[in-house]
Each structure stands twice: as structure tokens, then as C-alpha cells.
Design a protein around this motif. Sequence first.
Motif, short mmCIF file in Angstrom:
data_model
loop_
_atom_site.label_atom_id
_atom_site.label_comp_id
_atom_site.label_asym_id
_atom_site.label_seq_id
_atom_site.Cartn_x
_atom_site.Cartn_y
_atom_site.Cartn_z
N MET A 280 80.91 83.49 11.42
CA MET A 280 79.48 83.54 10.78
C MET A 280 79.07 84.48 10.76
N VAL A 281 78.07 84.80 9.75
CA VAL A 281 76.96 86.06 9.39
C VAL A 281 75.80 85.15 10.19
N TRP A 282 74.62 86.16 10.13
CA TRP A 282 73.72 85.87 10.90
C TRP A 282 73.56 84.98 12.11
N PHE B 229 68.93 71.17 6.61
CA PHE B 229 68.05 72.15 6.44
C PHE B 229 66.74 72.13 5.96
N PRO B 230 65.62 72.12 6.58
CA PRO B 230 64.93 72.55 7.96
C PRO B 230 65.91 72.10 8.93
N ARG B 231 65.92 71.69 9.89
CA ARG B 231 66.40 71.89 11.07
C ARG B 231 65.03 70.11 11.71
N ALA B 232 65.40 69.26 11.01
CA ALA B 232 64.32 67.95 11.12
C ALA B 232 65.16 66.87 12.43
N ALA B 233 66.15 67.39 12.97
CA ALA B 233 66.80 66.27 14.18
C ALA B 233 67.26 66.00 15.06
N VAL C 165 71.15 79.68 8.70
CA VAL C 165 70.61 79.63 7.78
C VAL C 165 69.34 78.91 8.58
N SER C 166 68.74 79.39 9.85
CA SER C 166 67.67 79.60 10.53
C SER C 166 67.30 80.99 10.89
N ALA C 167 68.60 81.36 11.53
CA ALA C 167 68.62 82.57 12.40
C ALA C 167 67.61 83.71 10.56
N ASN D 20 66.28 82.29 8.03
CA ASN D 20 64.79 81.77 8.04
C ASN D 20 63.63 82.18 9.08
N GLU D 21 63.78 82.53 10.04
CA GLU D 21 63.29 82.74 10.68
C GLU D 21 62.37 84.89 10.26
N VAL D 22 64.19 85.73 10.15
CA VAL D 22 63.88 86.90 9.80
C VAL D 22 62.94 86.81 8.58
N ALA D 23 63.30 86.01 7.08
CA ALA D 23 62.46 85.86 6.30
C ALA D 23 61.29 86.23 6.30
N GLY D 24 60.67 85.50 7.59
CA GLY D 24 59.23 85.46 7.59
C GLY D 24 58.89 83.45 7.34
N ASN D 25 59.76 82.88 6.95
CA ASN D 25 59.76 81.61 7.10
C ASN D 25 59.86 80.43 8.45
N ALA D 26 59.45 81.38 9.12
CA ALA D 26 59.54 80.05 10.27
C ALA D 26 58.66 79.14 9.97
N ARG D 27 57.77 79.37 10.17
CA ARG D 27 55.75 78.73 10.19
C ARG D 27 56.38 77.99 9.34
N LEU D 28 56.66 78.27 7.99
CA LEU D 28 56.29 76.90 6.66
C LEU D 28 58.16 76.31 7.15
N GLU D 29 59.38 76.68 7.74
CA GLU D 29 60.13 75.43 8.48
C GLU D 29 59.43 74.22 9.42
N GLN D 30 58.75 75.24 10.38
CA GLN D 30 57.78 73.81 10.89
C GLN D 30 57.15 72.97 10.91
N GLU D 31 56.58 73.57 10.24
CA GLU D 31 55.58 72.73 8.50
C GLU D 31 55.71 71.31 7.94
N THR D 32 56.74 72.13 7.96
CA THR D 32 58.14 70.85 7.11
C THR D 32 58.48 70.07 7.87
#
Length: 458
Positions: free
Chosen positions: A115-117, A375-379, A438-440, A442-454
Motif C-alpha cells: 500500500m502507498v502512503w 473516511f473520514p475515520r468516524a468509528a 488515506v488518513s496519512a 489527508n494529514e500531509v495535505a493539511g486536512n487533518a483538522r478538517l477531518e477531526q471537525e467532521t
Amino acid sequence: MRQSFSCRLADYPVLVAAAAWIALSGAAWAQDPLASNNGLYPSDNWRGRFLLANLDYPEQPEQKGWPFRETAGPLSQETAPEYARRLKAYLGLTLGTLVDSPDDWDPVKAGWYDMVWSGEGTVAGGVTDPTSGREALMNTYSGQIMPAVTFPEGQAPQGPVQNHAVIYYNAPAAAMLGRVWANLYAPNLKAVSFPEGSVVTKVEAVTNTPEDWPVLENTSVWHVFRPTTEDQLAGGPNLRPHVLPVRPLQMAVRVKDSAAAPGSGWVFAVFVYDKDAPGLSAWERFVPLGLQWGNDPEVTGPRADRFGRAAIRQSWINPAAPAFTRETFGWGGRLSGPMDVSSRHNVILPSGERYVNDQHVNASSCQSCHGTAEFPRAANLYPSPNRSFPRDDLPFLLYEPGSPDWMRWFQNRPGSEPMTRSAGIVALDYDMALMFAVSAYNEVAGNARLEQETVDVH
């Protein structure tokens, strides 16, 4: 995919330069999606080889049919043993080398893909967490640490158990991954749907020895570059990896076979090493623990028959499996392997009931765990109101077993349907490694905060 991946590799310096300005929140490090491993290597006293990840995903390969299924229609208690036999014979054409002769293992030659990433792992302040990512000797990931009381009296090891596992995708599965990751920095999650004939396998080796756990007698030996289990349990900021001998004990397999498993599309299989089984090699002594082709959603109690197990119909358990596996099944007797950490200790329930010392709750199953891939990880991977989960033996809040909240984890859903019914949540077809990749990204892309808010909002 080979052609498009070659183009991507040619453009890779440009992509890295374009991504370098993307600031990872709280760190100054852009993860390499094509890293083979976490960049940590043993000193000069290591004379073995270093394994490279196979990330050269193929174009859509020809589907060669079902060499491991004899009868059509959904699996049953009667047809499952033959399915397991044929599946192991099919896997043995390539994976026998991985188990028995790790120095000769070549995933490219064998037709298995990584798997990449997922290689580089966690980097903070320029320092790599040596327990994360893939290590460099066998490309393994580190699993959870289980206390010895997880296993039956008389079959338990002298100390805790940790597994180090390789995860591989066959060509049909890898071709789908190639479509998802056609652009490494813009994954196409609409393309997530593993084709029929996809096989994903995880082979797991443990740090224990035959001297402290006799179930490992005469199995094979790999080497990995990881911190010891004891050092991890002790904690501290200065964990150091070492060359560790590990011994293959379990193989978990997922097969995309919608005819055999119409509820989810996936057949889950677990094979375990049995030192008493006939055979000249470790691979030959791997025996089926069981198959799961559904989550038995109508069975809402853990103890529904005189044997102390629920009346499970969509898991088959091999009655001849070795004794050390007997207390690590999933909830109500659903399939779960001994390395899958279905048995949780120090559990707290909303009612105030608490499981302490050697008490445990069998809280999961192969399908219930993988059904949380979204995704996003919610469970949580377990039936819990909290998203994170602690090391086994630390306090862990779970829902009341059998309650409506608990039973959300034990449904039969197609891989296109997420467990979390909220806007913006995308199902990842039961693939946990893809979820983490995908989470990795997302973190590099600077979207981790947005994921957490979701997650917090929904």
C-alpha cells in the motif's frame, strides 16, 4: 497502471516540490507516499537483506476465475471446510515461500503488492517513531500488544504477545488501488470497489520464542527491525529498534466473493500454525481456524447455546484448530484470530460493570472490525462511543454487549455502505490499510483538522 505509475514516478520530484509547501500541522515534514519503509536500518552487524515494497500497481489484470471455490451460492457450515482447503492451496502457490523462506521472498515475482502512503510512518520533530510505518527487513507493520492472560490456561505464553505483520494485495486488488491512487495527492475514493477475485492477506509473526510459548515449536523464523515488546511496555521517549527474530503464527485473508458472501461481498479466513499438524514445513502446518461470510446480525446475545456460544451460522470454526485459539474468538463465537485482539481486558460498560484482572469481553470479529473502514475515520474498530482505543489491559469503554449501539458493528453491509451514516463519510470496502493510507495522505495535505471537525460534528 504500470504505464501511469511510470509517468507518476517521472513526475515525482515535481509533485514533491509542489507538496513541500503544504504545512503539516505542528510539524515540518512532508511524508513520502512511495517510501518503502520508515528509513531506520540496523548497524553494520546486520548481514541480511532489505526488502523493498512493491508499489508498481498493474493495469486491470485478467481474472482467472475461482480456483478455491467448488460450489456456487452462499457459504454454509457444510461447504466452508472445502472452501478453506482450496483457498490455502491457492495461496500456497506463492505465500509458502514468504512463510518458509523469507530470504527468498520476492513480492514482485510472486505478484503481491503493498500500500502507498504506508511506509514512512510517524515523524515528529525529524525523529521517526520506530514502531510505525513499515520496517526495512520484512516490510512489516507492528501490531497491538496482548497480555498473556488473553490465552487459555495451559496454552498461554510466559509473557505478552506482539505480532509484526505483512499486508499484501493480489493483482486484481492492486489494479483497483492503482485507480484510487492514480494521483498520489488526490485519491479518487469514488473508485474504491474491490473487483471480484481480489485477495488481501496479512501474515503475522510474533516476538515470542518456543521456550516461552511451546505452540511455536518448529515454525519458521523471520527478522524485523523494531523495539522490543518489553521496551514498548516500559515506555519512554527513547525507543530504539533492534533486529528481532519473530515466528509466523497466523494468516488472515479476505476474498472478494459476493456469491459466497452476499451480505458484505467478502469472505474472511484465518489460518493458524499448529505444531502438531502433519507437514514438512511451517507452511504445511498452517491449518484453518475458520471462515466468516457474515456477521449474524440477528444473534444479539453472546451465550445462546449449551456450549457457551451463540447460535452462529455465518462463521465456521474448525473443531480441530489448536487449543490456544479457543478463547480468542469474536463476540458470540464469530470468527476472530488469536492475533486480532478481539478479547479486551479492563473493559468498562456504561452500566458501571467492569472487567478486571483476567476477565475479558470478546468484543469484535473479523467482519465487524473491517466494517469500520471509512473516511473520514468516524468509528472505533470496536463497539465503543470513543474513536480511539488504548493498549489492551488499559481502561476501555465499550457499549453494552447486544445493545442497539453495540449491534451497529454486527451488521451485514455491502462495502459501498459506510457504517457511519453521516454526510461526507465514504465507505472503503472493508479495507483498513486503505483507510490508514488515506488518513496519512489527508494529514500531509493539511486536512487533518478538517477531518477531526467532521468527526466531531457527526
